[in-house]
Write an enzyme that holds these catalytic residues in place. Structure first.
Site: not given
Ligand SMILES: Cc1cc2nc3c(=O)[nH]c(=O)nc-3n(C[C@H](O)[C@H](O)[C@H](O)COP(=O)(O)OP(=O)(O)OC[C@H]3O[C@@H](n4cnc5c(N)ncnc54)[C@H](O)[C@@H]3O)c2cc1C
Length: 501
Positions: A14, A16-17, A40, A51, A79
């Site tokens: 849960g 952003t993706a 979680s 950004a 932006k």
């Molecule tokens: C340093 C850095 C800077 C960034 N800056 C930018 C930016 O400026 N612009 C941009 O477009 N993108 C940026 N990104 C990328 C962006 O942060 C991610 O693409 C975006 O936040 C999506 O993350 P996510 O949802 O894939 O993962 P996460 O935010 O890590 O979410 C993972 C989810 O999975 C859940 N989960 C994991 N394991 C389990 C489990 N066993 N059981 C239940 N739930 C679980 C977690 O609780 C969480 O809800 C950046 C990334 C980094 C590392």
């Protein structure tokens, strides 16, 4: 007839993706799908990703989000581009502004005429001809419908926002439209015989969630795509050597700039992202060239407001999953791969994955041709972004640190080599379908990084010297007029805030 339709979709994660996936699938499929999201709170989200690029407005538009409400709920700002400082050499800066500089003439791109003028001694830079660039530098913004129409316009904009607040906003939107959220840590994943497809996930609270299609949005760990299906990962560190980041918020400062700033440092670069309630900062660096302590000291010494939290370390391996769609699992976000946020592309790649998933949506037969098309298309997008990022590092004149000397010697991906060769040959800009970055982006970064063409198009000689001077000065006058008609960025944001009801 194909196989029965998919009815149960399970989104794991849960951040952003996860919530973007929940939002888009709910909006497009409505009641045809039963969507459950498992996340979680104990694990939490990556908490960065502030950004974006202009395509985010299409996503918000798909969900029907009101821009003023969105800016308020996410403490967001406008932006208009990215300012790169000290990348080419120390003391130098340039903008990668959204939108096209200038106007084409007689079927030929603006930049060809501008190159001719430069050959003849003109000193006005490329960005003097860009409405977005001038508005960014002068901290101005207004929506096109509230200013005088301008032949160069409209402005092209994206947002900076608080990633945590955005995910919460999307969660509220999706839950309000029927998405079921299950809180819990997934501790078990069941696979079915004989094809190894995922059958269900089980949380530490004992909830068993079955599904036809699983969307892995579990972040870097790739709970389903990697830990369960062992899909494999293409490591791109040879092209993009940074592997760590430190993120720290600081108190907001004035003026609130409508651009992201990226400042090259000794072993990487520092981001600065202005939000209404704070400034996001971070140092992306290569652990081969600097220690964590040194990187922390550099970051903390270069904040323009007081830090409001401790710096948070993040580790990553640049690259992507070998297959982002494997069996009945589609990986999105950090679970699918990661490239540093130099051009703010990660959230866009989530969106690109969702667009493809919706277009190639399978039935329960999961015809492999659909996954193959998805993987091929998304691979091409990832590779095009990678090549654009590599350009920023390779085309530098900096030799002052071991990191920058290393960057100058990085291997060049073949796609980038081809594009730079065409530019050098006759100022031809890349314009390939899978490339997120269009000619105006390549133009600004090639010029900004000091990559000069050896020749330009002969058709730019079709006008006289006097016509050339008038054409360019008319464009600069249009830029000045357009920017003068806009309000201050902070004033615009203040005008969007509504009193709580
Ligand atoms: C340093 C850095 C800077 C960034 N800056 C930018 C930016 O400026 N612009 C941009 O477009 N993108 C940026 N990104 C990328 C962006 O942060 C991610 O693409 C975006 O936040 C999506 O993350 P996510 O949802 O894939 O993962 P996460 O935010 O890590 O979410 C993972 C989810 O999975 C859940 N989960 C994991 N394991 C389990 C489990 N066993 N059981 C239940 N739930 C679980 C977690 O609780 C969480 O809800 C950046 C990334 C980094 C590392």
């Amino acid at each position: 007839m194909g196989s029965p339709a998919i009815s149960k979709v399970v989104i794991v994660g849960g951040g952003t993706a996860g919530w973007m996936a929940a939002g888009a699938l709910t909006r497009v499929f409505g009641g045809l799908l039963n969507i459950t999201l498992v996340e979680s709170e104990e694990i939490g989200t990556v908490g960065v990703g502030e950004a974006t690029i202009p395509a985010i407005r299409l996503f918000n538009g798909l969900l029907g989000l009101d821009e003023a409400e969105f800016l308020q709920r996410t403490e967001g700002s406008i932006k208009l581009g990215i300012r790169f400082v000290d990348w080419t050499c120390k003391g130098h800066s340039y903008l990668h502004a959204f939108g096209d500089p200038g106007l084409p003439l007689g079927g030929l791109s603006f930049h060809q005429y501008w190159l001719r003028a430069r050959e003849q001694g003109a000193t006005e830079d490329l960005w003097a001809h860009s409405l977005n660039a001038r508005a960014a530098i002068e901290n101005r913004f207004d929506r096109p419908e509230t200013v005088e129409p301008n032949r160069l316009g409209p402005l092209v904009w994206a947002y900076h926002f608080d990633a945590g607040l955005y995910a919460r906003y999307l969660r509220e939107w999706a839950e309000g439209r029927g998405v079921t959220r299950i809180e819990g840590r997934i501790v078990d994943v069941a696979r079915r015989d004989p094809d190894g497809f995922i059958a269900s996930v089980t949380t530490d609270k004992g909830d068993v969630v079955e599904g036809d299609l699983f969307i892995d949005c579990s972040g870097f760990r790739g709970l389903l795509i990697e830990q369960t299906l062992q899909t494999g990962y293409d490591d791109w560190t040879e092209w993009l050597p940074c592997d760590r980041a430190l993120a720290v918020p600081s108190a907001p400062v004035s003026p609130l700039t409508p651009y992201t700033q990226s400042t090259a440092r000794d072993a990487g670069w520092q981001w600065r992202i202005p939000l209404q309630h704070r400034t996001g900062n971070g140092y992306v660096y290569s652990s081969r060239f600097i220690s964590d302590d040194e990187a922390t000291a550099t970051l903390m010494a270069n904040l323009d407001g007081e830090a409001v939290a401790e710096p948070r370390p993040l580790r990553f391996t640049t690259g992507k999953r070998r297959r982002m769609w494997n069996r009945n699992v589609v990986a999105l976000g950090l679970a699918s791969g990661f490239m540093e946020p130099l051009e703010s592309t990660s959230i866009h790649l989530i969106q690109a994955g969702l667009e493809k998933l919706i277009r190639l949506f399978p039935d329960t037969g999961f015809d492999p041709a659909l996954a193959a098309a998805f993987n091929r298309e998304l691979d091409a997008e990832y590779e095009a972004v990678r090549d654009f990022l590599v350009l920023h590092y390779k085309a530098t004149e900096r030799t002052d640190t071991a990191f920058w000397r290393h960057c100058r010697e990085l291997p060049t991906p073949p796609g980038l080599e081809r594009k730079v060769a065409a530019w050098r040959a006759n100022a031809v800009l890349p314009n390939e379908a899978e490339d997120l970055f269009k000619p105006s982006s390549w133009l600004q970064v090639l010029e900004g990084q000091g990559v000069r063409p050896n020749a330009r198009h002969r058709l730019a000689d079709q006008i006289t010297d006097a016509q050339l001077t008038a054409y360019l000065s008319d464009i600069r006058a249009l830029v000045a007029q357009g920017v003068a008609s806009m309000q201050d960025h902070s004033a615009f944001l203040a005008s969007q805030r509504r009193a709580p009801t």
